[in-house]
Design a protein around this motif. Structure first.
Motif, PDB file in Angstrom:
ATOM      1  N   ALA A   1       0.916  -1.254  -0.093  1.00 42.25           N
ATOM      2  CA  ALA A   1      -0.098  -0.149  -0.042  1.00 42.25           C
ATOM      3  C   ALA A   1       0.751   1.210  -0.060  1.00 42.25           C
ATOM      4  O   ALA A   1       0.419   2.232  -0.131  1.00 42.25           O
ATOM      5  CB  ALA A   1      -1.002  -0.082   1.331  1.00 42.25           C
ATOM      6  N   ILE A   2       2.249   1.198   0.180  1.00 37.77           N
ATOM      7  CA  ILE A   2       3.054   2.408   0.306  1.00 37.77           C
ATOM      8  C   ILE A   2       3.305   3.043  -0.987  1.00 37.77           C
ATOM      9  O   ILE A   2       3.383   2.314  -1.959  1.00 37.77           O
ATOM     10  CB  ILE A   2       4.361   1.934   0.710  1.00 37.77           C
ATOM     11  N   VAL A   3       2.756   4.268  -1.029  1.00 42.88           N
ATOM     12  CA  VAL A   3       2.948   5.135  -2.473  1.00 42.88           C
ATOM     13  C   VAL A   3       4.375   5.401  -2.623  1.00 42.88           C
ATOM     14  O   VAL A   3       5.096   6.264  -1.626  1.00 42.88           O
ATOM     15  CB  VAL A   3       2.151   6.242  -2.464  1.00 42.88           C
ATOM     16  N   VAL A   4       5.050   5.142  -3.895  1.00 43.86           N
ATOM     17  CA  VAL A   4       6.464   5.379  -4.085  1.00 43.86           C
ATOM     18  C   VAL A   4       6.382   6.408  -4.963  1.00 43.86           C
ATOM     19  O   VAL A   4       5.757   6.323  -5.803  1.00 43.86           O
ATOM     20  CB  VAL A   4       7.324   4.187  -4.205  1.00 43.86           C
ATOM     21  N   GLY A   5       7.437   7.507  -4.788  1.00 47.56           N
ATOM     22  CA  GLY A   5       7.554   8.382  -5.872  1.00 47.56           C
ATOM     23  C   GLY A   5       8.397   9.540  -5.300  1.00 47.56           C
ATOM     24  O   GLY A   5       9.077   9.496  -4.348  1.00 47.56           O
ATOM     25  N   ASP A   6       8.413  10.583  -6.135  1.00 46.06           N
ATOM     26  CA  ASP A   6       9.040  11.747  -5.786  1.00 46.06           C
ATOM     27  C   ASP A   6       8.837  12.524  -4.444  1.00 46.06           C
ATOM     28  O   ASP A   6       7.525  12.694  -4.265  1.00 46.06           O
ATOM     29  CB  ASP A   6       8.731  12.793  -7.108  1.00 46.06           C
ATOM     30  N   GLY A   7       9.828  12.805  -3.770  1.00 45.73           N
ATOM     31  CA  GLY A   7       9.269  13.056  -2.165  1.00 45.73           C
ATOM     32  C   GLY A   7       8.501  14.688  -2.252  1.00 45.73           C
ATOM     33  O   GLY A   7       7.981  14.914  -1.284  1.00 45.73           O
TER      34      GLY A   7
END
Length: 478
Positions: free
Chosen positions: A308-314
């Motif tokens: 469920a963790i959303v990974v992307g540009d901080g």
């Protein structure tokens, strides 16, 4: 919106550029965002001379006045939190909110040490009539401090806070990949009125700077955070010159989950902490040893949370995990996963790079990993979790102690008897029960075995930046 700062060295109260530079790359998009000046030997000599002058001034400055300047710098960092957090996110990749929290934590290090420096008490020892013995703590001298890239602001803050509070001068070599956090610290102290030369900031090839600074007679303490391999090298170099060291080195933190807790709840808690900072934390919970009866429920909960963790540009407000620091970390993650699976581990989720732009790696879970897999002995320092079943608490403790590391360890249980067994049995410098918080500014932090020597934070940490002097005074002669 903030902008990434123009980068400088900071020597003798002045910001300076150099001819030689290195590019600073945003790990979320692989774009160059800054040109970092690289110190040469002349810059290092200037820093040494400045630190010598700064120490003579600062060591004679009253604890109250030192405290006031440190607190003013901390206030400035809090006021500039958004700018500092933006810089951290750009150069490191972590979510912006985590960058803000890092600024808060770094400021807390300064605030706590600023208060504690006024309580560096000595003691009087009873003696024979006419004879008094007094024990004093005095600043150790100029500190060569080396900070890592994973926490660009709070890791340098931890070292600078202790050194300045004790009355030392500092030459800080911060990480070339993430330089802006340390630069913001230098700017805050500059604006707070810190005397010239007390804090100096340099960048450059780590081995060249350490091999030049550490042998200098003026350097009286080496404070380093980083890998065990490099820590051993620097300790050896320092020992050749009888220079004391403060080493916070690698870990491979175990988590023992006893069979008296809710495995679904604890699984979710553990997953949310594991992927903080993309797992690039020396205390990151990594090896999960779960009671056999709870194992599958815990693993399923952990995997569901990881997925469920959303990974992307901080800089995207929805992002929960950013990229790893560089392309080298991507290769290391892939190699460890491939090796584990080839040795019989189950890949429950993740295990691959995300896309082909930016250094993104999936939150990964490996289960039933055999001890012969490399990841069971090598700290992944990335978003990979290992979940293995154990038949008893005793087996969990034995597995936790199997490695030569001992920086942080964790346990989950509702049993007082289990707590005592964990406290007595786990070989670690920091043990947390029913929480995954390994340290606070007011608590001592450091490792045992191959995880380092000495402590940062707390009263014990501040003491490392001092020397003990015993004074025996004969009052009457004759």
């Amino acid at each position: 919106m903030s902008t990434y700062p123009d980068l400088h060295l900071y020597i003798d109260g002045q910001f300076r550029k150099t001819t030689a530079t290195l590019p600073v790359v945003n790990p979320a998009n692989e774009q160059v965002i800054g040109d970092l000046p690289i110190a040469d030997q002349r810059d290092l000599d200037d820093a040494l001379e400045a630190a010598g002058r700064g120490f003579r001034v600062w060591s004679r400055t009253s604890p109250r006045d030192r405290s006031d300047i440190i607190l003013k710098a901390a206030r400035l960092l809090r006021e500039r939190m958004n700018d500092v957090a933006f810089s951290i996110t750009c150069e490191h990749g972590k979510p912006y909110r985590q960058g803000q929290l890092e600024v808060v934590r770094g400021s807390e290090f300064f605030e706590w040490d600023a208060g504690e420096c006024q309580r560096l008490y000595g003691r009087a020892i009873p003696g024979a009539p006419g004879l008094r013995h007094t024990v004093l703590r005095q600043p150790i001298g100029t500190v060569a401090a080396f900070a890592p890239w994973n926490f660009p602001m709070s890791q340098p803050a931890r070292k600078v806070a202790g050194a300045l509070a004790a009355g030392c001068s500092v030459i800080l070599k911060a990480a070339e990949e993430t330089p802006a956090g340390a630069l913001h610290i230098a700017r805050a102290f500059h604006d707070a009125g810190l005397p010239a030369g007390v804090l100096n900031l340099v960048f450059g090839t780590p081995s060249e700077i350490s091999s030049y600074l550490i042998p200098q007679d003026q350097i009286r303490l080496v404070a380093f955070t980083g890998s065990t391999v490099v820590g051993r090298q620097l300790t050896g170099l320092a020992s050749d010159h009888m220079t004391p060291v403060l080493m916070e080195l690698g870990g491979h933190a175990p988590v023992i989950v006893c069979d008296d807790v809710d495995p679904e709840e604890v699984g979710g808690i553990c997953a949310s902490r594991k992927y903080r900072n993309a797992g690039q934390v020396c205390t990151s919970p990594t090896r999960f040893y779960v009671g056999e009866t709870q194992f599958e429920t815990f693993a399923q909960s952990f995997v569901a949370s990881a997925d469920a963790i959303v990974v992307g540009d901080g800089l995207n407000e929805k992002t929960q995990m950013g990229p790893v620091a560089n392309e080298r970390r991507l290769a290391a993650m892939s190699e460890l996963v491939e090796d584990a699976v080839s040795n019989g581990a189950e890949l429950r989720t993740g295990g691959h790079r995300i896309g082909n732009k930016g250094y993104f790696f999936e939150p990964t879970v490996l289960a039933n990993v055999p001890d012969k897999a490399r990841i069971m002995s090598e700290e992944p320092f990335g978003p990979i979790a290992i979940i293995n079943p154990v038949s008893s608490l005793e087996e969990g403790i034995a597995q936790a102690n199997r490695l030569p590391f001992g920086l942080a360890a964790y346990g989950f249980t509702h049993s007082a008897a289990n707590v005592e067994q964990l406290v007595d049995g786990v070989e670690t410098g920091n043990l947390s029960i029913n929480t995954l918080e390994a340290s606070l500014p007011e608590t001592p932090f450091g490792g045992v075995k191959s995880s380092g020597y000495g402590r940062e934070g707390g009263e014990e940490g501040l003491h490392h930046y001092t020397v003990v002097k015993n004074v025996s005074h004969k009052i009457a002669i004759g």
